[in-house]
Design a protein around this motif. Sequence first.
Motif, PDB file in Angstrom:
ATOM      1  N   TYR A  32      48.700  30.030  35.678  1.00  0.00           N
ATOM      2  CA  TYR A  32      47.268  30.014  35.339  1.00  0.00           C
ATOM      3  C   TYR A  32      47.063  29.704  33.864  1.00  0.00           C
ATOM      4  N   ASP A  41      42.372  29.391  36.603  1.00  0.00           N
ATOM      5  CA  ASP A  41      42.472  30.837  36.701  1.00  0.00           C
ATOM      6  C   ASP A  41      42.844  31.178  38.142  1.00  0.00           C
ATOM      7  N   SER A  42      42.837  32.466  38.476  1.00  0.00           N
ATOM      8  CA  SER A  42      43.298  32.871  39.821  1.00  0.00           C
ATOM      9  C   SER A  42      42.214  32.760  40.898  1.00  0.00           C
ATOM     10  N   LEU A  94      44.235  38.633  41.834  1.00  0.00           N
ATOM     11  CA  LEU A  94      44.164  38.275  43.253  1.00  0.00           C
ATOM     12  C   LEU A  94      44.220  39.531  44.117  1.00  0.00           C
ATOM     13  N   HIS A 121      51.793  35.090  32.748  1.00  0.00           N
ATOM     14  CA  HIS A 121      52.097  35.116  34.186  1.00  0.00           C
ATOM     15  C   HIS A 121      52.996  33.936  34.565  1.00  0.00           C
ATOM     16  N   SER A 178      48.475  38.032  46.388  1.00  0.00           N
ATOM     17  CA  SER A 178      49.176  38.228  45.117  1.00  0.00           C
ATOM     18  C   SER A 178      50.678  37.961  45.210  1.00  0.00           C
TER      19      SER A 178
END
Length: 176
Positions: free
Chosen positions: A148, A171-172, A111, A154, A116
């Motif tokens: 994610y 996902d991001s 990100l 993460h 972020s």
Amino acid sequence: MTLYVGRLPERVRRRRARWAVASAVVVVCVAVVGLVHTLGSAATPGPTPTAAQGLSPELEQRFAAAQAAAELAGVPLTLTSGWRSAAEQQAIVDDAVERYGSIEEARRWVLPPESSAHVQGTAIDVGPTEGALWLGEHGFELGLCRTYANEIWHFELLAEGADACPELHADSSSGW
């Protein structure tokens, strides 16, 4: 749901005993980390924070508790990345674009600084793989959630009052 009449099976009793010990260690670790954080906050500012030092106090405490519980379970769990400056996060974005060949593909993995959770100090990446998988199984109990589906490493804080971790994002890319 299984209803046991009489004595629980030995494996269930052993598992409950291990979790009772792990829970006690977690409580002690959280108390110690809280005390250290409280005492440390009265100190004069020092050098630029490291990844662990820049984390929110709550995330720092929960991760310390997770490490203690993982250690009791015989699983290595380390912090591989935590707090990042906006410049560091932007460098990671730039590297991802170069590595994956397009901004569209890079967005799946990283990100921008303004979005972020790492820059906000509310996200951590953990390792090794065994530790990340263990935390994925036990994170909710410790107040940490994977975010994610494509990043087993993460984790972010469980929201206050939540009774489950939120559904994983693929996902991001949704955070752009």
